[in-house]
Design an enzyme around this catalytic site. Structure first.
Site, short mmCIF file in Angstrom:
data_model
loop_
_atom_site.label_atom_id
_atom_site.label_comp_id
_atom_site.label_asym_id
_atom_site.label_seq_id
_atom_site.Cartn_x
_atom_site.Cartn_y
_atom_site.Cartn_z
N SER A 123 0.84 -1.21 0.14
CA SER A 123 -0.05 0.19 0.09
C SER A 123 0.78 1.39 0.06
O SER A 123 1.96 1.17 0.43
CB SER A 123 -0.99 0.04 1.39
OG SER A 123 -1.41 1.31 1.56
N TYR B 96 -2.22 -1.62 9.77
CA TYR B 96 -2.15 -1.66 8.46
C TYR B 96 -0.83 -0.97 7.91
O TYR B 96 -0.25 -1.58 7.12
CB TYR B 96 -3.21 -0.72 7.76
CG TYR B 96 -3.28 -0.66 6.30
CD1 TYR B 96 -4.17 -1.84 5.62
CD2 TYR B 96 -3.01 0.29 5.43
CE1 TYR B 96 -4.28 -1.64 4.20
CE2 TYR B 96 -3.05 0.21 4.06
CZ TYR B 96 -3.61 -0.86 3.52
OH TYR B 96 -3.87 -0.90 2.02
#
Length: 256
Positions: A145, A168
């Site tokens: 990401s 995350y």
């Protein structure tokens, strides 16, 4: 459609998800034979049918796979006769995932890291073990990401209940390094491990967030899941034969 992946056998983990189902659909159009896996086969088929995919086609094989079950993952890879590529779109997390920074419990943090990062390690490890046994070219694509690359731009979350989970960021940055580690450890140009790092993908987010996010890009704003497919196909194809240990960022300038 370009048949760039003609006759290549590709495993997609997390095939029932927003991105995973789109990856399956597009890989089929590029000529791949796809093994679509997730914890729930019925959900895979439901998602693919929404995209117009004929799950009865001989080019697709839907299988149950729990990426958190180490024996199941090992058995799955041992059962494969042929494999040219693997894409990990799985995203395991617990019910407490997504809490704001000060509200994240240590046990929950550890649990989410163990599930998501641990399963990414396991899949990458078993791909490497498969290659060592079969010695045929294999390209692995892990999904990272933009928030594995740069710190979050927290202003885009103003006036919303959303945040960018700290788990995350920790997981996605680590996935990049696990990918490099595996590529370096095997040390064979026929075994490649790379990452794709997308920007935010549209999935019903509040308009305030979507607008604020767009202001940090060059105009596109949030991505559609299909926008991420090109780099994945490229990394699976023979066009990228000597690219390994790399991270391709797809974000319309968000990280600049």
């Amino acid at each position: 459609m370009n048949r760039l992946l003609e006759n290549k056998v590709v495993v997609v983990a997390g095939a029932a998800g927003l991105l995973g189902s789109r990856v399956v659909e597009q890989l089929l159009q590029y000529g791949a034979q796809v093994i679509a896996t997730d914890i729930d086969c019925d959900r895979i088929e439901q998602q693919l049918k929404k995209l117009g995919v004929d799950t009865a086609s001989t080019d697709i094989n839907v299988q149950t796979l729990n990426v958190l079950d180490k024996q199941a993952v090992r058995t799955f890879f041992q059962s494969l006769d042929s494999l040219d590529g693997a894409v990990n779109c799985s995203y395991p997390r617990n019910k407490n995932y997504g809490a704001h920074f000060y509200d994240v419990d240590l046990d929950s943090f550890n649990d989410n890291v163990a599930m998501h990062l641990g399963s990414a390690f396991l899949l990458t490890q078993q791909c490497a073990a498969y290659f060592e046994k079969k010695r045929q070219p294999l390209s692995v694509v892990n999904m990272s990401s933009i928030y594995g690359v740069v710190a979050p731009k927290f202003d885009v979350y103003n006036d919303t209940s959303m945040t960018m989970p700290v788990e995350y960021a920790a997981i996605k940055s680590a996935i990049q390094h696990i990918s490099r580690y595996a590529a370096a450890y095997v040390g064979n140009s026929q075994f490649r491990v790379n990452c794709v790092s997308p920007g935010g993908i549209l999935d019903g987010q509040p308009s305030e967030f979507v607008s604020a996010y767009q202001s940090h890009t060059h105009g596109k704003g949030m991505l559609n899941s299909k926008d991420v497919i090109g780099p994945i196909v490229y990394l699976l194809s023979d066009l990228s034969n000597h690219i390994t240990g790399q991270n391709l960022v797809v974000d319309d300038g968000f990280t600049l």
